[in-house]
Every structure is written in C-alpha cells, then in structure tokens.
Design a protein around this motif. Structure first.
Motif, PDB file in Angstrom:
ATOM      1  N   ASN A 152       1.031  -1.228  -0.070  1.00 41.52           N
ATOM      2  CA  ASN A 152      -0.134   0.042  -0.125  1.00 41.52           C
ATOM      3  C   ASN A 152       0.970   1.235   0.035  1.00 41.52           C
ATOM      4  N   VAL A 153       1.729   1.215   1.014  1.00 43.14           N
ATOM      5  CA  VAL A 153       2.821   2.311   0.949  1.00 43.14           C
ATOM      6  C   VAL A 153       3.201   2.826  -0.506  1.00 43.14           C
ATOM      7  N   SER A 159       3.829   5.972  -5.305  1.00 45.28           N
ATOM      8  CA  SER A 159       3.655   5.751  -6.972  1.00 45.28           C
ATOM      9  C   SER A 159       2.533   6.678  -7.428  1.00 45.28           C
ATOM     10  N   MET A 160       1.269   6.577  -6.830  1.00 43.97           N
ATOM     11  CA  MET A 160       0.089   7.394  -7.351  1.00 43.97           C
ATOM     12  C   MET A 160       0.447   8.863  -7.207  1.00 43.97           C
ATOM     13  N   SER A 161       1.043   9.043  -5.952  1.00 42.41           N
ATOM     14  CA  SER A 161       1.289  10.620  -5.734  1.00 42.41           C
ATOM     15  C   SER A 161       2.251  11.050  -6.716  1.00 42.41           C
ATOM     16  N   LEU A 209      -5.498   9.034  -3.410  1.00 40.29           N
ATOM     17  CA  LEU A 209      -4.913   7.942  -2.732  1.00 40.29           C
ATOM     18  C   LEU A 209      -5.981   6.915  -2.179  1.00 40.29           C
ATOM     19  N   LEU A 210      -7.209   7.389  -1.782  1.00 36.13           N
ATOM     20  CA  LEU A 210      -8.193   6.609  -1.320  1.00 36.13           C
ATOM     21  C   LEU A 210      -9.003   5.701  -2.293  1.00 36.13           C
ATOM     22  N   ILE A 211      -9.016   6.323  -3.531  1.00 34.36           N
ATOM     23  CA  ILE A 211      -9.595   5.611  -4.680  1.00 34.36           C
ATOM     24  C   ILE A 211      -8.602   4.257  -4.976  1.00 34.36           C
ATOM     25  N   GLY A 212      -7.229   4.865  -4.879  1.00 33.88           N
ATOM     26  CA  GLY A 212      -6.273   3.835  -5.526  1.00 33.88           C
ATOM     27  C   GLY A 212      -6.004   2.563  -4.376  1.00 33.88           C
ATOM     28  N   VAL A 213      -6.202   2.918  -2.964  1.00 35.65           N
ATOM     29  CA  VAL A 213      -6.298   1.777  -2.049  1.00 35.65           C
ATOM     30  C   VAL A 213      -7.373   1.085  -1.963  1.00 35.65           C
ATOM     31  N   ASN A 254      -3.864  -6.581  -3.411  1.00 36.88           N
ATOM     32  CA  ASN A 254      -2.991  -6.554  -2.162  1.00 36.88           C
ATOM     33  C   ASN A 254      -3.152  -7.712  -1.382  1.00 36.88           C
ATOM     34  N   TYR A 255      -4.680  -8.119  -1.125  1.00 35.86           N
ATOM     35  CA  TYR A 255      -4.909  -9.141  -0.394  1.00 35.86           C
ATOM     36  C   TYR A 255      -4.607 -10.615  -0.969  1.00 35.86           C
ATOM     37  N   ARG A 256      -4.619 -10.874  -2.367  1.00 35.94           N
ATOM     38  CA  ARG A 256      -3.964 -12.007  -2.659  1.00 35.94           C
ATOM     39  C   ARG A 256      -2.701 -11.940  -2.726  1.00 35.94           C
TER      40      ARG A 256
END
Length: 146
Positions: free
Chosen positions: A74-75, A80-82, A104-108, A115-117
């Motif tokens: 996530n970090v 990267s998105m920023s 960032l919230l949309i990306g997360v 990320n889970y998988r």
C-alpha cells in the motif's frame, strides 16, 4: 530439461508463474484461491491445496504477517500514485491536498483485492521458512479427503 524430468514427465513450473497464477508453493499446481482477483464472486482462500493437500495456514495466526506485506505494498502504491499525479500536472499545493487524498483513497480501494491476494502469495513463496517447491508432489493426486 534434465533427464530425470524427461523420464518422469514432470514439467518445471517457475516460481514467477506460481505466484502470478496463485498456485500452491509446494506443488505449483493446486489453486490457493477460489475466484478471480477482480470479479463479482468474492475471492476465498482454500484451506488446503486441492492437489498436494498442503495446509496453507502453517500455524494459528500465520497470515497476520501478510498484513505487514500488504501495508508495504500500500505504501509503495500510494507513493507511486502521488508521484504520478504530480508528474501528470497536479501541483503539490495546499489547495490540491484533497485531490491527492481522493486519489490515494480511490487507489487503496482499487488495489485492495490485489494486495489481499498477493501479500499472501509473497508470504507463502518468499517469507515462509521450510516451504519450498517439491517436484515429487507434481502430477500426484491429493490424498483422499478425510
């Protein structure tokens, strides 16, 4: 291909293929998850490998470590998105702070199934001591269900 592989007809499945296709780390044939990463059915992790009967949760609380791997992913994604937003022309000013927060919230949210998988796959493949590819488990059916 070695002569023993040719005699046994055991194809070598690469580690990269196993991770990207969510295959069992021991036999690299059985599926770790049911369902697609992104789909209408919820992805669920199998308790055991349907091919070699490996129990994926090695000990109680084993997948808590995957949360730390997911956090690191996530970090990296947020950074990267920023940077991408800045490079694509969104100035880094106080007035644009909420645009960055929204991005960032949309990306997360969008990356959470990924990320889970893959945090669990990274844990199984690279961070689990004693869990390695075993060619003797390839092409052998799973033990009968108990």
């Amino acid at each position: 291909m070695s002569s023993t592989d040719q005699l046994n007809h055991t194809p070598h499945v690469s580690q990269w293929y196993g991770i990207t296709h969510s295959k069992c780390p021991r036999c690299r044939e059985g599926k770790v998850f049911t369902g697609a990463t992104y789909g209408f059915k919820v992805q669920k992790m199998n308790e055991r490998c349907p091919h070699c009967d490996l129990k994926f949760e090695r000990e109680p609380g084993y997948f808590y470590v995957a949360m730390f791997v997911s956090y690191a992913m996530n970090v990296a994604q947020m950074i990267s998105m920023s940077v991408a937003a800045y490079v694509l022309g969104l100035p880094l000013t106080y007035e644009n702070l909420w645009y960055y927060v929204g991005i960032l919230l949309i990306g997360v949210f969008l990356f959470s199934p990924f990320n889970y998988r893959y945090s669990r796959m990274i844990l199984l493949y690279w961070l689990s001591p004693g869990l390695h590819y075993d060619p003797s488990k390839v092409n052998k059916p799973a033990v009968a269900a108990k």
